[in-house]
Design a protein around this motif. Structure first.
Motif, PDB file in Angstrom:
ATOM      1  N   ASP A 228     -91.882  71.993  19.875  1.00 16.28           N
ATOM      2  CA  ASP A 228     -91.452  70.595  19.753  1.00 16.28           C
ATOM      3  C   ASP A 228     -91.282  69.910  21.100  1.00 16.28           C
ATOM      4  N   LYS A 230     -89.103  70.541  23.335  1.00 14.53           N
ATOM      5  CA  LYS A 230     -87.731  70.611  23.816  1.00 14.53           C
ATOM      6  C   LYS A 230     -87.507  71.892  24.621  1.00 14.53           C
ATOM      7  N   TYR A 232     -84.942  74.966  25.642  1.00 16.42           N
ATOM      8  CA  TYR A 232     -83.857  75.705  24.995  1.00 16.42           C
ATOM      9  C   TYR A 232     -83.277  76.737  25.960  1.00 16.42           C
ATOM     10  N   SER A 242     -80.198  72.815  23.384  1.00 14.07           N
ATOM     11  CA  SER A 242     -81.533  72.232  23.427  1.00 14.07           C
ATOM     12  C   SER A 242     -81.481  70.902  24.158  1.00 14.07           C
ATOM     13  N   TYR A 243     -82.533  70.627  24.907  1.00 17.65           N
ATOM     14  CA  TYR A 243     -82.646  69.345  25.616  1.00 17.65           C
ATOM     15  C   TYR A 243     -83.952  68.688  25.205  1.00 17.65           C
ATOM     16  N   ASP A 244     -83.858  67.447  24.733  1.00 17.62           N
ATOM     17  CA  ASP A 244     -85.013  66.668  24.322  1.00 17.62           C
ATOM     18  C   ASP A 244     -85.378  65.720  25.458  1.00 17.62           C
ATOM     19  N   ASP A 246     -87.615  63.505  25.633  1.00 17.11           N
ATOM     20  CA  ASP A 246     -87.996  62.170  25.179  1.00 17.11           C
ATOM     21  C   ASP A 246     -86.783  61.274  24.960  1.00 17.11           C
ATOM     22  N   SER A 247     -85.720  61.855  24.415  1.00 15.76           N
ATOM     23  CA  SER A 247     -84.501  61.067  24.175  1.00 15.76           C
ATOM     24  C   SER A 247     -83.434  61.308  25.226  1.00 15.76           C
ATOM     25  N   ASP A 300     -83.481  71.256  12.921  1.00 19.25           N
ATOM     26  CA  ASP A 300     -82.249  70.491  13.118  1.00 19.25           C
ATOM     27  C   ASP A 300     -81.103  71.008  12.270  1.00 19.25           C
TER      28      ASP A 300
END
Length: 748
Positions: A228, A230, A232, A242-244, A246-247, A300
């Protein structure tokens, strides 16, 4: 203290209880255990070839978790030189040669010693899709009580095997070393885990500033990037963070194992984890727990549900240090050390184990066995005539088998399922090929690549001849002699003439001054190379050059009788080892093909030029070198030097060791050969798709009609295994040239 583990002080003290003074027998025999007959080991062996890691790159025979495979198949091993420096060593499995890829002090411009030194490359190295290798440096130990220096912090560094370039990507956190590096090249992001306080940092692949993501992580945590996109990591309280990107959001979720919150048992619970093939789940193994754990990253759900596949190996005091990896065969491999309670010998045993996901079975593949026990001279005395220190990491079993004793530090399963393990005391790389994937019959193209690689290896074995000839040429060049080509109809002249990175003043019509004296001209050097029959007047031209004192160097096949007299005129000859046709592979139709003499002459010519440059640096000179016109300042560079300066007076180059630059050239030549070969399956699949597309084009064309529509460029994408193939095709066109198109191919 002078401990060699990467863990906490408590673990180090625990380790000291099992290790006696260096070089002495570390274990007392338990007489209560009946010894097995010396010729009947109660377990299987896994043969492994041992290679002693470059001794100048480490002291106290130590290294850590740093082990990776490059896209060319070369291995990268981080070393520890306490109080001094840290290195990344590159090991070439084909030549079994090693060299320094990263010298931390040189890359980062450092000179600090003692506790302030960059003493280790400890990171689990990351190799990006580009082939660039990313690592980080770390502090050592305060070995001298009078050393009051402070550690400034570790540096992130990169090494690009395509061109040998290294970069300093900055210091993520002052005062903290670096335990892990993970890079998202697509987004240009670098994830760092520091030590000793486990800060989770985010930076750029270009270097510069870093910022803390939070939360704090478990000691020696690893970042993984899942399907995805992200990142981890495992937190200090054993939750999944987890770090996204995009957001720019971080989430943490608890992990449940057997229905209970997963917790860190003690300071020895250091995790190693690897992504599954679909990059959605992970397999995880703790240093002190042989259970193989699996859980999902992507998703999620508020809680992460982990499951245990059971113990990978039964035994007391299991120990696996960065010893887990996913094989190219889809199986999970680990190296685990346990107490030797078999009665066959003493101490510890290192087992190679495997989990097969398809059958969900564990397999004990056997105890590691050194197949070449003479790889290191354990009996050699040090410079003071005393036994060597820090060489107690192996022991001999009753059947005379040499096997690791105390500690492994990493395991890596390569793309062909060759397995590597690092062992300390002495610092050793073990190569295990018992589980290597069986290869299919190579295609003619693959055979040509194999032959080309061997040609570079053979040239490296003969590097002394190149160096000897280069030394003679360097003396002549300093005396004003030009290096040139008496005729240019053969390919080697075209290959060496005007090439980026080559000599500016190569060619008898390309002097750095208008007029040269007779004495200078008598020092000229002529280069000739043959991949086809000599011209009628070649011999007379060479004889005339020889008469006026020119030194003549030749390349080509000695077997070609047409060259016998020309070879006799030459002062030095580099044999291609081929026939006059130069054919080196058999096609699918049984015909011989391949212009081998062209390729070997180019390899030999480039190696000689490299050694000429090296020889000149040892005499305090650096010849002017072409810069590619693809660079913005390429033409300006050429205008500055061409026909104006024989040697650079604006750049000072340190003297290069004999053979160093030639070997580097050959290494760089091997890199693209190996990368292409390792993509052979994808390229074969792509070729089949292209062939089918061409067939469709031919069927849809009406070549007999006079009308012709404008060609339309169509971009198409094909999934080829794990890669995506993009190519451009011409549609709605009747030209035979277009029908036989070469698509623009990109593997991504």
């Amino acid at each position: 203290m002078n401990g060699r583990t990467s863990l906490t002080l408590s673990w180090f003290l625990c380790l000291l209880t099992t290790i006696s003074t260096a070089g002495a027998a570390p274990f007392i025999q338990d007489t209560s255990v009946k010894q097995k007959p010396a010729d009947k080991a109660p377990f299987k062996y896994v043969p492994a070839k041992a290679f002693y890691i470059l001794p100048e790159t480490h002291n106290n025979q130590s290294g850590y978790f740093s082990l990776s495979e490059g896209l060319d198949g070369n291995m990268h091993i981080g070393t520890a030189a306490y109080g001094d420096n840290a290195y990344l060593v590159e090991f070439d499995p084909a030549t079994e040669m090693q060299r320094i890829a990263i010298d931390t002090n040189k890359v980062c411009g450092l000179s600090a010693k003692g506790y302030a030194a960059q003493a280790k490359i400890h990171t689990r190295n990351f190799v990006g899709p580009s082939g660039v290798v990313y690592v980080g440096s770390k502090q050592g130990y305060r070995l001298d009580k009078n050393d009051k220096s402070e550690y400034p912090g570790g540096y992130v560094m990169s090494y690009d095997p395509r061109n040998g370039r290294t970069k300093n990507l900055g210091m993520p956190f002052k005062g903290q070393g670096i335990a892990d590096v993970m890079v998202d090249e697509k987004r240009g992001l670098t994830y760092i885990v520091t030590c000793e306080d486990q800060h989770w940092m985010l930076g750029s692949t270009e270097g510069g500033r870093y910022r803390e993501l939070g939360p704090r992580l478990t000691p020696y945590a690893m970042t993984l990037i899942a399907a995805d996109g992200k990142a981890y990591a495992i937190t200090k309280d054993f939750q999944l963070a987890s770090y996204d990107p995009d957001s720019d959001q971080i989430k943490t979720r608890p992990i449940l194992l057997d229905g209970k919150p997963w917790t860190r048992e003690n300071n020895h619970s250091i995790p190693t984890w690897v992504l599954t093939l679909d990059r959605k789940n992970v397999y995880l193994l703790l240093l002190n727990d042989s259970r193989l754990i699996e859980f999902e990253l992507v998703g999620d759900k508020p809680k992460v549900v982990a499951k245990s596949h059971g113990k990978m190996l039964d035994g007391k005091r299991p120990d696996s240090r960065c010893g887990l990896d996913l094989g190219a065969d889809g199986n999970v491999y680990a190296v685990i050390r346990i107490n030797n309670d078999t009665g066959f010998g003493k101490g510890f045993l290192h087992h190679l184990v495997r989990f097969v996901p398809k059958t969900r079975k564990m397999e004990d593949l056997g105890v590691l066995k050194v197949s070449n026990p003479d790889f290191f001279d354990f009996d050699k005395k040090d410079k003071h005539g005393k036994p060597q220190k820090w060489i107690h990491g192996f022991h001999t079993l009753p059947d005379k088998t040499l096997t690791p004793l105390h500690a492994h530090m990493s395991l890596k399963v390569c793309s062909d399922n060759t397995i590597y393990v690092t062992i300390i005391y002495p610092f050793t790389l073990l190569k295990i090929d018992a589980f290597k994937l069986k290869s299919t019959a190579p295609s003619p193209a693959e055979n040509y690549l194999n032959w080309a690689e061997k040609a570079t290896i053979d040239a490296e074995k003969n590097i002394a001849q190149f160096t000897t000839v280069a030394e003679l040429i360097a003396v002549r060049h300093i005396k004003g002699g030009l290096i040139g080509f008496p005729f240019v109809q053969q390919a080697v002249a075209q290959d060496l003439w005007g090439r980026s990175g080559g000599l500016v003043h190569i060619g008898f019509g390309r002097s750095w001054k208008e007029k040269r004296s007779d004495a200078e001209q008598a020092n000229d050097v002529a280069i000739v190379g043959y991949d086809q029959a000599p011209a009628p007047n070649d011999l007379k031209k060479l004889q005339a050059l020889k008469k006026r004192g020119v030194y003549i160097v030749g390349f080509g096949p000695k077997k070609d009788k047409r060259l016998a007299k020309i070879i006799g005129v030459c002062d030095a000859w580099f044999d291609s080892g081929l026939s006059k046709t130069g054919h080196v592979v058999k096609t699918s139709k049984g015909k011989m093909a391949g212009r081998g003499n062209v390729a070997v002459n180019a390899i030999h010519g480039g190696t000689l030029i490299a050694e000429i440059v090296g020889a000149l640096t040892r005499k305090g000179k650096m010849p002017t070198i072409w810069k590619g016109y693809a660079y913005d300042d390429g033409r300006q560079w050429g205008e500055k030097y061409f026909r104006k300066k024989q040697f650079h007076d604006d750049y000072k180059i340190e003297p290069l060791k004999p053979g160093e630059l030639g070997k580097r050239f050959l290494t760089q030549i091997r890199y693209p050969i190996r990368r292409i070969r390792r993509q052979s399956l994808s390229l074969k699949n792509a070729a089949q798709h292209i062939k089918a597309e061409i067939s469709k084009q031919k069927q849809s064309m009406s070549l007999g009609k006079a009308t012709c529509r404008q060609p339309i460029l169509v971009k198409e994408t094909i999934i080829v295994g794990p890669k995506r193939l993009s190519f451009i095709r011409f549609s709605n066109h009747k030209s035979k040239q277009i029908a036989k198109m070469f698509p623009i191919v990109r593997l991504c």
